[in-house]
Design a protein around this motif. Structure first.
Motif, PDB file in Angstrom:
ATOM      1  N   THR A 140       0.803  -1.089   0.216  1.00  0.00           N
ATOM      2  CA  THR A 140       0.045   0.005   0.084  1.00  0.00           C
ATOM      3  C   THR A 140       0.967   1.231  -0.096  1.00  0.00           C
ATOM      4  OG1 THR A 140      -1.720  -1.263   1.343  1.00  0.00           O
ATOM      5  CG2 THR A 140      -1.944   1.201   1.163  1.00  0.00           C
ATOM      6  N   TYR A 141       1.869   1.386   0.864  1.00  0.00           N
ATOM      7  CA  TYR A 141       2.532   2.311   1.183  1.00  0.00           C
ATOM      8  C   TYR A 141       3.807   2.569   0.107  1.00  0.00           C
ATOM      9  CZ  TYR A 141       0.607   3.482   5.683  1.00  0.00           C
ATOM     10  OH  TYR A 141      -0.242   3.811   6.685  1.00  0.00           O
ATOM     11  N   GLU A 142       4.433   1.626  -0.451  1.00  0.00           N
ATOM     12  CA  GLU A 142       5.482   1.555  -1.219  1.00  0.00           C
ATOM     13  C   GLU A 142       5.062   1.345  -2.794  1.00  0.00           C
ATOM     14  OE1 GLU A 142       8.218  -1.063   0.262  1.00  0.00           O
ATOM     15  OE2 GLU A 142       9.108   0.362   1.575  1.00  0.00           O
TER      16      GLU A 142
ATOM     17  N   LYS B 241       4.138   8.550  -5.287  1.00  0.00           N
ATOM     18  CA  LYS B 241       5.878   9.164  -4.774  1.00  0.00           C
ATOM     19  C   LYS B 241       5.645  10.000  -3.647  1.00  0.00           C
ATOM     20  CE  LYS B 241       9.031   6.219  -6.780  1.00  0.00           C
ATOM     21  NZ  LYS B 241       8.178   5.003  -6.780  1.00  0.00           N
ATOM     22  N   GLU B 242       4.744  11.262  -4.048  1.00  0.00           N
ATOM     23  CA  GLU B 242       5.101  12.441  -3.097  1.00  0.00           C
ATOM     24  C   GLU B 242       4.330  11.899  -1.747  1.00  0.00           C
ATOM     25  OE1 GLU B 242       3.623  12.163  -6.127  1.00  0.00           O
ATOM     26  OE2 GLU B 242       1.548  13.339  -6.042  1.00  0.00           O
ATOM     27  N   LEU B 243       3.354  10.906  -1.934  1.00  0.00           N
ATOM     28  CA  LEU B 243       2.900  10.491  -0.559  1.00  0.00           C
ATOM     29  C   LEU B 243       3.615   9.668   0.130  1.00  0.00           C
ATOM     30  CD1 LEU B 243      -1.007  10.556  -1.404  1.00  0.00           C
ATOM     31  CD2 LEU B 243       0.182  12.415  -0.436  1.00  0.00           C
ATOM     32  N   GLN B 244       4.119   8.572  -0.593  1.00  0.00           N
ATOM     33  CA  GLN B 244       5.298   7.751   0.027  1.00  0.00           C
ATOM     34  C   GLN B 244       6.314   8.558   0.828  1.00  0.00           C
ATOM     35  OE1 GLN B 244       7.124   5.085  -2.657  1.00  0.00           O
ATOM     36  NE2 GLN B 244       5.142   4.825  -3.937  1.00  0.00           N
TER      37      GLN B 244
ATOM     38  N   ILE C 174       4.327   8.367   7.150  1.00  0.00           N
ATOM     39  CA  ILE C 174       4.537   7.184   6.145  1.00  0.00           C
ATOM     40  C   ILE C 174       5.630   6.397   6.430  1.00  0.00           C
ATOM     41  CG2 ILE C 174       4.382   5.989   3.884  1.00  0.00           C
ATOM     42  CD1 ILE C 174       1.368   7.154   4.693  1.00  0.00           C
ATOM     43  N   GLN C 175       6.671   7.221   6.100  1.00  0.00           N
ATOM     44  CA  GLN C 175       8.163   6.680   6.301  1.00  0.00           C
ATOM     45  C   GLN C 175       8.389   6.208   7.896  1.00  0.00           C
ATOM     46  OE1 GLN C 175      10.391   5.913   3.862  1.00  0.00           O
ATOM     47  NE2 GLN C 175       8.579   6.455   2.411  1.00  0.00           N
ATOM     48  N   LYS C 176       7.839   6.772   8.929  1.00  0.00           N
ATOM     49  CA  LYS C 176       8.064   6.342  10.078  1.00  0.00           C
ATOM     50  C   LYS C 176       7.423   4.923  10.436  1.00  0.00           C
ATOM     51  CE  LYS C 176       6.925   7.233  15.000  1.00  0.00           C
ATOM     52  NZ  LYS C 176       5.908   7.700  15.617  1.00  0.00           N
ATOM     53  N   GLN C 177       5.975   4.866   9.914  1.00  0.00           N
ATOM     54  CA  GLN C 177       5.303   3.404   9.821  1.00  0.00           C
ATOM     55  C   GLN C 177       5.975   2.318   9.174  1.00  0.00           C
ATOM     56  OE1 GLN C 177       1.492   3.096   9.194  1.00  0.00           O
ATOM     57  NE2 GLN C 177       0.869   5.108  10.354  1.00  0.00           N
TER      58      GLN C 177
END
Ligand SMILES: Cc1cc2nc3c(=O)[nH]c(=O)nc-3n(C[C@H](O)[C@H](O)[C@H](O)COP(=O)(O)OP(=O)(O)OC[C@H]3O[C@@H](n4cnc5c(N)ncnc54)[C@H](O)[C@@H]3O)c2cc1C
Length: 266
Positions: free
Chosen positions: A11-13, A18-21, A26-29
């Motif tokens: 979902t995230y990657e 890209k800009e939301l990733q 998101i990166q912390k999770q």
């Protein structure tokens, strides 16, 4: 509203732009989780009834030694050739022995499902080849794992001999990537190590995501397995509907039990 069951990594990657990733939340999770171990599945077709083969409607977890952590770590850190020669942990079940209508539909036959772990890296070099046609080397490596698993099976179930095996094939971590979109061949989504159960992770990774109207569901927001995936769905539904669906399902189960008992007593 978007509800994603594709797992936190997909979902995230993969699915987010890209800009939301790149969003820090998101990166912390993503930094809090790692890919779970890859799965190895072996499917066996046998000549013989459950009685003839000594199969029961049970699940067997077979370990070569008692120290499970050590066993797993050693196996998963072996070179693939060595690992393929001896599978130290194996789940064995006979779907046909669990199925009351099996004998009628497939007389004289039985099936086994074997599940273990395998490192994604051991198979990664074939990941871009065409599924079902990944070449002789891949087949040979798969066969080595199959042979080791069958050795364990024949040891525990002495009525199963080589000549009874009519069909056998295996799915590797890259098979899981192809069929269920598991990025690293995970059998059960994100890793279930101790870190997964930390209060911080559980307070951070929830069905609600840092993005409004994007929700996560399934095993990655609860626990692995069919029951874990279902509980993840109840949790996600609870958040969205703002009511406790776990409680609703509990009450429903109690009511059903009560009604069934009443009908039986009448
Ligand atoms: C071989 C094997 C045997 C298992 N045996 C058991 C068992 O006996 N008992 C048990 O309890 N559990 C078992 N499990 C685990 C169980 O299957 C999972 O824990 C459970 O299915 C998780 O449910 P889920 O809905 O969270 O994820 P999944 O069932 O994995 O569903 C995720 C879905 O997302 C889709 N997806 C992924 N990426 C994308 C994308 N980019 N776009 C669109 N869709 C995407 C996938 O195709 C998949 O349909 C087994 C798993 C495997 C692999």
């Amino acid at each position: 509203m978007v509800i994603s069951d594709a797992g936190i990594f997909n979902t995230y990657e993969k699915l987010l732009p890209k800009e939301l990733q790149a969003m820090p939340d998101i990166q912390k999770q993503l930094s809090m989780v790692k890919h779970g171990e890859g799965g190895l599945s072996i499917f066996v077709g046998l000549n013989g009834t459950k009685e003839e083969l000594g199969l029961k409607a049970s699940n067997y977890w077979i370990f070569a030694e008692n120290n499970f952590d050590e066993l797993m770590e050693k196996y998963m850190n072996e070179e693939r050739e060595k690992a393929s020669k001896k599978i130290p942990l194996l789940f064995v079940a006979s779907p046909s022995a669990k199925d009351p209508s099996w004998e009628e539909r497939s007389p004289g036959k039985s099936t086994l499902s074997l599940v273990s772990f395998a490192k994604y890296l051991w198979f990664e070099e074939w990941k871009d080849d065409k599924v079902t046609n990944r070449g002789a080397d891949y087949k040979e490596l798969k066969q080595a794992f199959i042979n080791s698993a069958l050795d364990v099976v024949m040891d525990v179930f002495p009525k199963i001999t080589r000549d009874k095996i009519e069909y056998v094939d295996a799915g590797t971590p890259i098979t899981n990537t192809h069929y269920i979109g598991a990025p690293k061949g995970e059998i059960c989504g994100v890793d279930h190590g101790i870190a997964r159960f930390s209060p911080e992770l559980n307070a951070t990774i929830r069905p609600q995501t840092p993005l409004k109207n994007l929700y996560l569901t399934g095993q990655d927001v609860f626990l692995c397995g069919f029951a874990g995936g279902l509980a993840g769905a109840l949790t996600c539904g609870s958040v969205i509907l703002n009511r406790n669906l776990h409680l609703d399902s509990f009450v429903l189960a109690m009511k059903t039990k009560y009604i069934n008992k009443k009908l039986k007593d009448e």
